[in-house]
Design an enzyme around this catalytic site. Structure first.
Site, mmCIF file in Angstrom:
data_model
loop_
_atom_site.group_PDB
_atom_site.id
_atom_site.type_symbol
_atom_site.label_atom_id
_atom_site.label_comp_id
_atom_site.label_asym_id
_atom_site.label_seq_id
_atom_site.Cartn_x
_atom_site.Cartn_y
_atom_site.Cartn_z
ATOM 1 N N LYS A 47 0.763 -1.288 0.135
ATOM 2 C CA LYS A 47 -0.055 0.068 -0.060
ATOM 3 C C LYS A 47 0.991 1.255 0.067
ATOM 4 O O LYS A 47 0.513 2.243 -0.393
ATOM 5 C CB LYS A 47 -1.020 -0.012 1.258
ATOM 6 C CG LYS A 47 -1.949 -1.147 1.361
ATOM 7 C CD LYS A 47 -2.701 -0.963 2.657
ATOM 8 C CE LYS A 47 -3.550 -2.090 2.787
ATOM 9 N NZ LYS A 47 -4.320 -2.037 4.332
ATOM 10 N N GLY A 48 2.184 1.168 0.526
ATOM 11 C CA GLY A 48 2.736 2.441 0.775
ATOM 12 C C GLY A 48 3.454 2.935 -0.343
ATOM 13 O O GLY A 48 3.319 4.460 -0.399
ATOM 14 N N GLU A 103 8.637 1.659 -5.502
ATOM 15 C CA GLU A 103 8.412 1.486 -4.150
ATOM 16 C C GLU A 103 8.444 2.677 -3.103
ATOM 17 O O GLU A 103 9.107 3.849 -3.542
ATOM 18 C CB GLU A 103 9.636 0.612 -3.666
ATOM 19 C CG GLU A 103 9.619 -0.887 -3.728
ATOM 20 C CD GLU A 103 8.608 -1.571 -2.665
ATOM 21 O OE1 GLU A 103 7.736 -0.860 -1.983
ATOM 22 O OE2 GLU A 103 8.769 -2.857 -2.480
ATOM 23 N N ASP A 104 7.968 2.556 -1.910
ATOM 24 C CA ASP A 104 7.791 3.611 -0.698
ATOM 25 C C ASP A 104 9.289 3.653 -0.091
ATOM 26 O O ASP A 104 10.077 4.741 -0.146
ATOM 27 C CB ASP A 104 6.733 3.857 -0.090
ATOM 28 C CG ASP A 104 6.693 2.232 0.823
ATOM 29 O OD1 ASP A 104 7.127 1.369 0.157
ATOM 30 O OD2 ASP A 104 5.870 2.283 1.647
ATOM 31 N N ASP A 107 14.081 -1.657 2.794
ATOM 32 C CA ASP A 107 14.645 -1.957 4.118
ATOM 33 C C ASP A 107 15.938 -3.133 3.659
ATOM 34 O O ASP A 107 16.848 -2.874 3.380
ATOM 35 C CB ASP A 107 13.595 -2.542 5.179
ATOM 36 C CG ASP A 107 12.894 -1.430 5.770
ATOM 37 O OD1 ASP A 107 13.331 -0.521 6.410
ATOM 38 O OD2 ASP A 107 11.610 -1.151 5.576
ATOM 39 N N LYS A 135 17.146 2.153 3.010
ATOM 40 C CA LYS A 135 18.069 2.174 4.263
ATOM 41 C C LYS A 135 19.258 1.355 3.966
ATOM 42 O O LYS A 135 19.058 -0.135 4.199
ATOM 43 C CB LYS A 135 17.173 1.532 5.458
ATOM 44 C CG LYS A 135 16.091 2.427 5.898
ATOM 45 C CD LYS A 135 15.150 1.757 7.073
ATOM 46 C CE LYS A 135 14.131 2.299 7.531
ATOM 47 N NZ LYS A 135 13.416 1.825 8.630
ATOM 48 N N VAL A 157 10.357 4.735 10.225
ATOM 49 C CA VAL A 157 9.675 6.029 9.787
ATOM 50 C C VAL A 157 8.156 5.906 9.307
ATOM 51 O O VAL A 157 7.884 4.909 8.706
ATOM 52 C CB VAL A 157 10.797 6.579 8.710
ATOM 53 C CG1 VAL A 157 11.855 6.985 9.055
ATOM 54 C CG2 VAL A 157 10.606 5.788 7.362
ATOM 55 N N ASP A 163 3.442 3.529 7.046
ATOM 56 C CA ASP A 163 2.562 3.602 8.375
ATOM 57 C C ASP A 163 2.861 3.010 9.696
ATOM 58 O O ASP A 163 4.028 2.237 9.324
ATOM 59 C CB ASP A 163 1.162 2.714 7.807
ATOM 60 C CG ASP A 163 1.328 1.363 7.842
ATOM 61 O OD1 ASP A 163 0.794 0.675 8.690
ATOM 62 O OD2 ASP A 163 2.147 0.680 7.048
#
Length: 185
Positions: A47-48, A103-104, A107, A135, A157, A163
């Protein structure tokens, strides 16, 4: 939950709205240049990535089509199950297309690495990645990312699509939460 109460939960604004917007402008120009005269399919990862896809594609001047995927590598809780599941697959045929995955945040890179391999198996001309946040200190696998908005520290974050407990996605910036928000105090 009122927007004011969301704001009160933020410890620190890591990337303000104006910096996000400036970097989106730059990435859109790069994509326009790199994909001129190509059949581009933008794949947003739910969703991000909704905010990034919407804002980035509105800045692009090349013709694009869009599709969405949702994948999960988590079972219950926060521990990875080790198995990536497709929750929502693409509606588009990838054969011969230039696929740009948006992508948002990246990681560990584990799920994205699996996703890219899955997409490449479908016969596209190319598969590239754009992400707003990465990251580097959290990476467990090397994922070749063509467009990166910002490299950030390995901290949790929220905002701009990201979220905590399905909240904070609508904040127009990227920030960190106060410890009491997620510690239950």
């Amino acid at each position: 939950m009122a927007n004011g109460s969301l704001e009160n939960d933020i410890e620190h604004v890591l990337i303000p709205t104006d910096e996000l917007n400036g970097r989106l402008d730059e990435i859109a120009r790069e994509i326009d240049r790199d994909y001129a005269d190509k059949d581009v399919l933008v794949v947003g990862v739910l969703k991000g990535a909704i905010m990034v896809v919407a804002d980035l594609t509105r800045r692009m001047t090349i013709p694009v089509t869009m599709d969405w995927m949702a994948v999960s590598s988590y079972g219950s809780g926060t521990k990875s199950s080790g198995v990536v599941r497709i929750l929502k697959d693409l509606d588009s045929d990838l054969h011969g297309r230039h696929v740009l995955v948006i992508e948002d945040i990246i990681d560990s890179g584990l799920t994205l690495s699996w996703l890219v391999a899955n997409l490449r198996s479908r016969g596209p001309e190319s598969v590239e990645i754009a992400t707003m946040l990465r990251k580097p200190d959290a990476a467990k696998v090397d994922v070749d990312v063509r467009y990166v908005g910002f490299d950030i520290p390995n901290e949790f974050v929220v905002g701009y699509g990201l979220d905590y407990d399905e909240k904070y996605r609508n904040l127009p910036y990227v920030g960190t939460l106060k410890a009491e928000v997620y510690s239950g105090r």
